[in-house]
Design an enzyme around this catalytic site. Structure first.
Site, short mmCIF file in Angstrom:
data_model
loop_
_atom_site.label_atom_id
_atom_site.label_comp_id
_atom_site.label_asym_id
_atom_site.label_seq_id
_atom_site.Cartn_x
_atom_site.Cartn_y
_atom_site.Cartn_z
N ASP A 230 35.10 30.74 40.44
CA ASP A 230 36.00 31.78 40.95
C ASP A 230 37.23 31.93 40.06
O ASP A 230 37.78 30.94 39.56
CB ASP A 230 36.43 31.36 42.36
N GLU A 302 33.45 34.23 37.14
CA GLU A 302 34.07 35.48 37.57
C GLU A 302 35.31 35.69 36.72
O GLU A 302 36.30 34.96 36.86
CB GLU A 302 34.47 35.42 39.04
C1 GLC Z 1 38.13 35.85 43.54
C2 GLC Z 1 37.31 36.14 44.77
C3 GLC Z 1 38.17 36.83 45.77
C4 GLC Z 1 39.30 35.91 46.14
C5 GLC Z 1 40.06 35.46 44.89
C6 GLC Z 1 40.95 34.29 45.18
O1 GLC Z 1 38.55 36.99 42.91
O2 GLC Z 1 36.18 36.89 44.42
O3 GLC Z 1 37.46 37.20 46.92
O4 GLC Z 1 40.17 36.55 47.01
O5 GLC Z 1 39.19 35.02 43.87
O6 GLC Z 1 40.20 33.13 45.38
#
Ligand code: GLC
Length: 571
Positions: A230, A302
């Protein structure tokens, strides 16, 4: 024969015309390189205990469905203990299952079922921050031994004019407002790139890095096949040698100083240490594989970053990093995007990632982004599914995109008031109560009002439904010509008109598939695509043809508005 010769010749010379590639031979395609990945948002997939919220036993019950539709691996958004301020992205215990989702035993049972079905399980790994209710944060607040520097703390600055204390820098959080919040107990500011309830861990502290490796090890020992990492770009921040933090420059993209876009995030995003960290984590996985055997464990990242940066996260020639830095380029398309726009977005990835590393992945949507049906229009859902599953590499489907689910207009409730709720509503399984998601009187977010039309059971029985198209695509994706992008054969993609995208997949066994996608609302007549005769293999709802019909491409081909088809050359 001629095609084969040409392909071999091209392979030898390693010739690549702008959109045509014949890859160098490699021994094998590893499972993740061509995987059909599927994201589950656990709160919304299947409720097994009637509390209106999805859970692990529910997911286990539904794993056979993933097998049915041809999925290789599924990644689960966070299932860990959490106060749910960001629905699991605020973790209070990284090695515990939250009771709303079940128990660790439920997770073990899920793994057993997944293995027996031949499905891989990928967990969400959220390293950037914990919940402020995490024991580590409580210890850090109280400066307990070893935990003093576990988070990013700072005294702040004193304003020379007013004499008032101010945050250490002008950094604005992703959700708006300062990244720094004053903590009364510790009498210092702490950093949070996201919510106040999500304090950033201090990755410059080796103990933090060790704790996080232990988290990876814990879940690897339970048999998981990898992790989706993440918020990768946010893990490190730049700190001056004197311990201060530099202000970020104004970007010019927003006039609201409290919004994330107001600054250019040169000190809080994609720092060089983050690249190193990807290599460290991959090394850990490689060591784990060497010691425990089994198939490759993967890291998905991500990262809403430039593709050049993603290339660094992937690897640098000597170090290996995350195998699947997620490619969001096709998520940036809108209802107005033409086939030429699509090619532009594909090019941006291919010209860097494919050119450097011969790797690709295509994300359709996620829990932070409007669904395709809402973003681009219901008639474009199948088109996107055709495109991402026809291009070489891995595809990533967000639950429900395979049946054409749309965003739901939700209202704030006590349980949730998040601007992303609309794309997180319960999975639509059947035209029955709560879409067969839950037996509860009400569900944590409402079902879409159109679930009686768009749901798995109904679409199973409708020829050319989104679900049937999706299943057909998965069969093709695992077939030789679609798999052959590395060992042999090649692929090409181009906009043959402003609105028509053509993708060609071939292998050295004389197989050739042509995928044609009409993104526009007009009938298109195209001539000169080929001089060969083809068979319709897969058709979508807007097509007037049937599988099995043939078409001589030396004449012309007609495409209806929003029609997508897969043709196979009858060699
Ligand atoms: C990422 C997740 C999102 C979350 C953020 C903080 O972007 O996909 O849903 O709010 O991280 O953890």
């Amino acid at each position: 024969m001629l095609t084969r010769l040409l392909l071999v010749l091209a392979a030898l010379l390693f010739v690549a015309t702008p959109h045509f590639t014949v890859a160098a031979a490699v021994d094998d395609v590893d499972w993740w390189e061509n995987a059909a990945l599927y994201q589950i948002y656990p709160r919304s997939f299947q409720d097994s205990n009637g509390d209106g919220v999805g859970d692990l036993q529910g997911i286990t019950q539904r794993l056979a469905y993933l097998k049915e539709i041809g999925i290789t691996a599924t990644w689960l958004s966070p299932i860990f203990s959490s106060p749910m301020s960001d629905f699991g992205y605020d973790i209070s215990n990284f090695t515990e299952v939250d009771s709303i989702f079940g128990t660790l035993d439920d997770f073990k049972a899920l793994m057993v079922q997944a293995k027996s079905l031949g499905l891989k399980i990928i967990l969400d790994f959220v390293p950037n921050h914990s919940s402020d209710e995490c024991e580590w944060f409580q210890k850090s607040v109280n400066r307990q031994d070893g935990y003093d520097e576990f988070y990013v703390w700072h005294d702040g600055k004193v304003n020379a004019e007013t004499g008032e204390r101010e945050p250490p820098s002008n950094w604005v959080s992703v959700f708006g407002g300062s990244q720094w919040t004053w903590h009364e107990t510790r009498q210092q500011y702490f950093l949070h790139q996201f919510q106040v309830k999500q304090p950033d861990l201090n990755f410059s502290n080796p103990m933090v890095r060790e704790h996080m490796l232990d988290v990876l090890g814990f879940w690897l020992d339970l048999g998981v096949d990898g992790f989706r990492i993440d918020a990768v770009p946010h893990i490190y921040e730049h700190r001056n040698a004197d311990g201060s933090y530099p202000d970020e420059p104004v970007s010019g993209w927003s006039s609201d100083p409290d919004s994330y876009d107001y600054h250019d995030h040169i000190y809080t995003k994609d720092q060089p240490d983050t690249v190193e960290l990807m290599y460290e984590w991959r090394d850990y996985l490689l060591k784990y594989e060497a010691e425990h055997g089994g198939e490759t464990r993967v890291l998905l990242a991500e990262a809403y970053s430039a593709v050049e940066t993603l290339s660094a996260y992937f690897g640098n020639g000597t170090r290996l990093g995350t195998q699947l830095p997620m490619n969001f380029q096709l998520m940036y398309l809108s209802g107005y995007s033409t086939a030429r726009d699509v090619v532009g977005n594909i090019d941006y990835w291919m010209n860097t990632m494919w050119a450097n590393h011969q790797t690709a992945n295509w994300v359709v949507g996620n829990h932070d982004t409007e669904r395709v049906s809402t973003r681009m229009g219901a008639h474009k859902v199948d088109l996107l599914n055709v495109i991402v599953n026809s291009l070489p590499g891995a595809s990533v489907t967000y639950y429900g995109e395979e049946i054409g689910m749309a965003n739901v207009e939700t209202e704030c409730t006590e349980i949730s008031c998040d601007n992303r709720d609309g794309e997180r509503t319960p999975m639509q399984w059947a035209p029955t109560k709560n879409g067969d998601f839950s037996t509860a009187e009400s569900t944590w977010l409402p079902l879409s009002t159109d679930f009686e039309r768009y749901n798995v059971r109904t679409e199973r029985g409708v020829a050319r439904s989104s679900l049937q198209v999706f299943k057909g695509l998965q069969q093709l994706k695992s077939s030789s010509a679609f798999l052959a992008f590395k060992q042999e054969g090649g692929f090409s993609y181009e906009a043959v008109t402003e609105q028509v995208l053509q993708i060609i997949r071939t292998n050295l066994r004389n197989e050739e598939y042509r995928i044609l996608v009409n993104m526009g609302n007009k009938i298109e007549k195209i001539t000169g695509l080929s001089n060969k005769v083809y068979e319709y293999i897969l058709v979508t709802a807007y097509s007037v043809h049937r599988p099995g019909e043939t078409i001589d491409l030396s004449e012309s081909i007609i495409l209806m508005p929003y029609e997508a088809i897969v043709l196979r050359w009858l060699a």
